[in-house]
Scaffold this motif. Structure first.
Motif, mmCIF file in Angstrom:
data_model
loop_
_atom_site.group_PDB
_atom_site.id
_atom_site.type_symbol
_atom_site.label_atom_id
_atom_site.label_comp_id
_atom_site.label_asym_id
_atom_site.label_seq_id
_atom_site.Cartn_x
_atom_site.Cartn_y
_atom_site.Cartn_z
ATOM 1 N N ASP A 367 55.074 39.103 41.461
ATOM 2 C CA ASP A 367 53.876 38.612 42.139
ATOM 3 C C ASP A 367 53.753 39.340 43.472
ATOM 4 O OD1 ASP A 367 51.842 37.223 43.359
ATOM 5 O OD2 ASP A 367 52.609 35.231 42.832
ATOM 6 N N ASN A 369 51.493 38.896 45.661
ATOM 7 C CA ASN A 369 50.890 38.049 46.697
ATOM 8 C C ASN A 369 51.896 37.079 47.307
ATOM 9 O OD1 ASN A 369 48.049 38.854 46.821
ATOM 10 N ND2 ASN A 369 48.017 38.249 44.658
ATOM 11 N N SER A 403 52.435 40.835 53.516
ATOM 12 C CA SER A 403 52.579 40.503 52.098
ATOM 13 C C SER A 403 52.895 41.749 51.285
ATOM 14 C CB SER A 403 51.282 39.874 51.564
ATOM 15 O OG SER A 403 50.243 40.853 51.494
ATOM 16 N N ILE A 405 51.434 42.932 48.596
ATOM 17 C CA ILE A 405 50.246 43.709 48.201
ATOM 18 C C ILE A 405 49.741 44.536 49.367
ATOM 19 C CG2 ILE A 405 48.553 41.899 48.704
ATOM 20 C CD1 ILE A 405 48.570 44.376 45.712
ATOM 21 N N ARG A 409 49.579 48.512 49.244
ATOM 22 C CA ARG A 409 48.315 49.194 49.541
ATOM 23 C C ARG A 409 48.503 50.236 50.637
ATOM 24 N NH1 ARG A 409 45.455 44.968 50.180
ATOM 25 N NH2 ARG A 409 44.555 44.903 48.074
ATOM 26 N N ARG A 420 44.260 48.815 37.755
ATOM 27 C CA ARG A 420 42.849 48.419 37.655
ATOM 28 C C ARG A 420 42.121 49.225 36.589
ATOM 29 N NH1 ARG A 420 41.770 48.018 44.111
ATOM 30 N NH2 ARG A 420 42.278 45.803 44.374
ATOM 31 N N ASP A 425 44.426 43.635 37.540
ATOM 32 C CA ASP A 425 44.418 43.728 38.996
ATOM 33 C C ASP A 425 45.662 43.054 39.544
ATOM 34 O OD1 ASP A 425 43.892 43.936 41.664
ATOM 35 O OD2 ASP A 425 41.859 43.125 41.555
ATOM 36 N N ALA A 427 46.535 42.985 42.463
ATOM 37 C CA ALA A 427 46.221 42.348 43.739
ATOM 38 C C ALA A 427 45.793 40.896 43.545
ATOM 39 C CB ALA A 427 45.112 43.115 44.459
ATOM 40 N N GLU A 428 45.497 40.532 42.290
ATOM 41 C CA GLU A 428 45.036 39.177 41.994
ATOM 42 C C GLU A 428 46.032 38.385 41.161
ATOM 43 O OE1 GLU A 428 42.330 37.722 43.151
ATOM 44 O OE2 GLU A 428 41.667 39.507 44.249
ATOM 45 N N ASP A 429 46.657 39.046 40.170
ATOM 46 C CA ASP A 429 47.478 38.325 39.192
ATOM 47 C C ASP A 429 48.890 38.887 39.116
ATOM 48 O OD1 ASP A 429 45.308 36.643 38.196
ATOM 49 O OD2 ASP A 429 44.493 38.528 37.392
#
Length: 701
Positions: A367, A369, A403, A405, A409, A420, A425, A427-429
């Motif tokens: 994860d 995030n 974080s 992500i 990045r 992507r 993604d 960054a989301e999941d």
């Protein structure tokens, strides 16, 4: 400071379009064999495989005036074009900072043992020329303002010889080499699967005369299986590794490699005990290695059980939050599983933990995030509380964001963009992953020119057994380019491929076709689905990164019984269009038995844990520990130093597999070239040793 990379740049480095292939002319002649009208194509050399290594061999041979064609099961569908990692690595001599020492680089390449010393030196010396030629034809390797290539440290590399174009480095290599091949007008036979190498002669005089293949474009009422013959004076095996050998694999689907094809032709294979396993996303979705910045960003890693409950399982293995997080980071440049790194709470303890979670039926995810959760009873995660090497790296990289992500990045936005492109993604999941088979370090035994033990047959790239137990990350891409060039140079010196071959293939082609037809039996109880499930489960469960002597021996017996059943009953199929895949699974069944033969021989002769595999043994001297105590079920043997000096050989005599050993070839670092003394060997071509007067003694193998 975070540099925002424009979307157009991200697109160019992730969406790498391949050139369109030109159509090939139809065959000018046909042979009637066993009731089939089989087209015959004539070439000087046939390169089997369209990856970076095969394209390099084809381009270099064509540039020297040879007649070359490429055959490929699926253009741009192999590991070179479809595989990668966060910033896929190319390992070459370090041209930045203080330069490099080729002898020191060769020692680093062969450091794990079971590798020919001359091969390692060839790869080191050739790397500078290889990189320059790739840059010349358009590979966008990053540079600093002074023209030095940007470098970083990768696995089994303590100097920092790695460089990268991003996650699609090998695909970009394929792209520029494919454009070069098409510019040179090299005929490209796509959707063409090699079935049998054709040879004539016997003993030392046996040599290549052609290839039997199947092509979708050749199917007709008089040739429903699409058989095709290629007459040639030489073949370059460049079909990659045996990706379909394992269930848990990060190879693209449909990668069969050339091991079975080579075994059927009687070639000697080496180092089949040596592979690489490491974390990556599964092939059922988007297969990709999770090395480098994916883990250096320090995501939270956890497991989900069948009821959806989270398990912070790494906290059961490491003693402190700092120790756990620092080893997650180290998976970036210690990506492949290595048995000794399970000790002293090292980074491969993570691989073992993941394998155990999957065995419990749990899914493992990372994860981006969430920062790593703390080890119970210890302080929470803090970037200021990391081991010195980790803290220094992140500080130099400027990756001090709050974080994972954000850190990812900052360090490598391409790593996010890549997923992507495949509709996920990160960054989301959370991202599901596992420990997968990734690379075969063994393969066809070759000399310093890429020659196999069959005259006229070369092997380059992952098809060649040029690697030892370990290798620096990215050394495989370098080796494919170096030996693709070397094979082309040697082929040119022989003169075998100057003109299209004039061989009459009626006898050898007819015999090969009959051998294939003997396997194709619609009434057989064996089919492709059965073979795939059987072979992949056996290899993943009994010959993966955790091996036990009794399980390997039992797996070998099962593999032998399967090949016996194939000889007796053949393999079923429903439609003529399926026969290529049927015969590839026949080759894979033979390759599986060969790998297990080598592995069983190694274990029975006291082989210890090295590289990709831990040989678990209740009497073993080494035991991985967790914060709760020793993992006695995974006690394993130590490596025997003597085994570093030799290689295990396997070959097939047409009836059964044989196994032997030979010492590594040596390289005299004290020997020095002398211009006037050595120039004549170059001028006359004597250094190519066309008659094979030195090097491997085939009879002794």
């Amino acid at each position: 400071m975070t540099l925002d990379v424009p979307q157009t740049v991200l697109d160019a480095l992730t969406d790498v379009d391949m050139p369109r292939l030109a159509p090939v002319d139809p065959a000018a002649e046909t042979l009637s064999l066993s009731g089939f009208d089989v087209p015959v194509y004539r070439a000087g050399c046939v390169v089997i495989g369209s990856g970076a290594a095969g394209l390099r061999a084809a381009v270099e041979a064509k540039r020297r005036g040879n007649h070359v064609v490429i055959v490929s099961q699926s253009a741009w569908g192999g590991t070179s074009a479809c595989s990668g990692s966060d910033k896929q690595t190319l390992h070459t001599a370090n041209t930045a900072d203080r330069g490099d020492d080729f002898k020191a680089m060769a020692r680093a390449i062969r450091a794990g043992g079971a590798m020919d010393e001359d091969t390692a030196y060839v790869e080191a010396v050739g790397s500078a020329r290889m990189m320059a030629s790739l840059q010349f034809i358009g590979l966008p390797l990053p540079q600093d303002a002074y023209g030095g290539t940007l470098r970083y440290q990768t696995d089994h590399d303590e100097v920092g010889r790695a460089t990268s174009c991003g996650p699609r480095t090998s695909r970009l290599m394929v792209q520029v080499l494919a454009r070069e091949a098409l510019q040179l007008a090299i005929p490209f036979f796509n959707q063409t699967t090699g079935l049998r190498l054709l040879t004539e002669g016997s003993g030392d005089r046996r040599h290549i005369v052609g290839l039997l293949a199947t092509r979708a474009a050749e199917r007709s009422p008089n040739n429903p299986y699409g058989f095709a013959l290629f007459a040639c004076g030489a073949v370059v095996l460049a079909a990659g590794g045996p990706g379909e050998l394992y269930r848990d694999s990060v190879y693209p689907n449909g990668c069969f490699g050339a091991l079975g094809l080579a075994l059927q032709a009687g070639l000697i294979l080496t180092n089949l005990t040596e592979s690489q396993f490491g974390i990556g996303t599964r092939r059922e979705g988007f297969p990709w290695n999770l090395s480098g910045t994916y883990v250096q960003a320090l995501p939270h890693i956890y497991a989900l059980d069948t009821e959806g409950r989270e398990h912070h399982f790494l906290a059961d293995y490491y003693r402190t939050t700092q120790e756990m997080a620092s080893n997650i980071f180290r998976k970036g440049y210690q990506w492949p599983f290595h048995a000794e790194r399970m000790l002293d709470f090292g980074s491969s303890l993570i691989d073992l933990a993941i394998v155990r979670e999957n065995a419990l039926g749990r899914r493992v995810l990372m994860d981006f995030n969430r920062n790593p959760l703390p080890v119970p009873g210890d302080l929470p995660f803090d970037l200021g509380r990391l081991d010195d090497d980790v803290r220094a790296y992140l500080g130099t990289a400027g990756a001090t964001q709050a974080s994972p992500i954000e850190r990812l990045r900052h360090m490598n936005p391409l790593a996010i963009e890549l997923y992507r492109r495949y509709k996920f993604d990160i960054a989301e999941d959370p991202l599901e992953f596992a420990v997968n088979n990734q690379h075969m370090n063994g393969g066809v035994m070759v000399d310093i020119w890429g020659r196999s033990t069959l005259s006229g047959c070369y092997a380059v790239g992952e098809a060649a057994g040029t690697h030892g137990v370990t290798r620096p990350g990215g050394a495989a891409l370098n080796a494919g380019q170096v030996f693709g060039t070397r094979a082309a140079e040697h082929l040119d010196a022989t003169g075998w491929a100057r003109q299209p071959a004039a061989h009459d293939l009626a006898a050898s082609g007819g015999a090969a076709l009959e051998q294939c037809l003997a396997v194709l039996r619609p009434e057989s109880p064996l089919d492709v689905k059965t073979l795939r499930t059987d072979i992949q489960a056996r290899m993943s469960d009994s010959a993966g990164l955790i091996c036990r002597a009794d399980e390997v021996a039992a797996a070998l017996e099962e593999a032998h019984r399967l090949n016996t059943a194939i000889r007796e009953n053949g393999i079923a199929y429903d439609r003529p269009a399926e026969i290529g895949r049927v015969l590839q699974w026949h080759q894979m069944a033979l390759a599986s038995e060969a790998v297990l033969t080598a592995l069983d021989h190694f274990i029975r002769n006291g082989g210890g844990s090295r590289g990709a595999r831990a040989i678990c043994d209740p009497q073993g001297a080494l035991t991985p520990h967790t914060r709760s105590g020793p993992l006695e079920a995974f006690r394993f043997r130590a490596e025997e130093d003597a085994h570093r000096g030799e290689q295990i050989l396997v070959f097939h005599d047409g009836t059964r597999l044989h196994v032997a050993t030979r010492p590594n070839r040596r390289f005299d670092e004290a020997a020095k070239p002398f211009f006037e003394r050595d120039w004549p060997a170059w001028l006359t071509g004597a250094l190519f040793d066309v008659e094979r007067k030195k090097g491997v003694d085939i009879k002794s193998c």
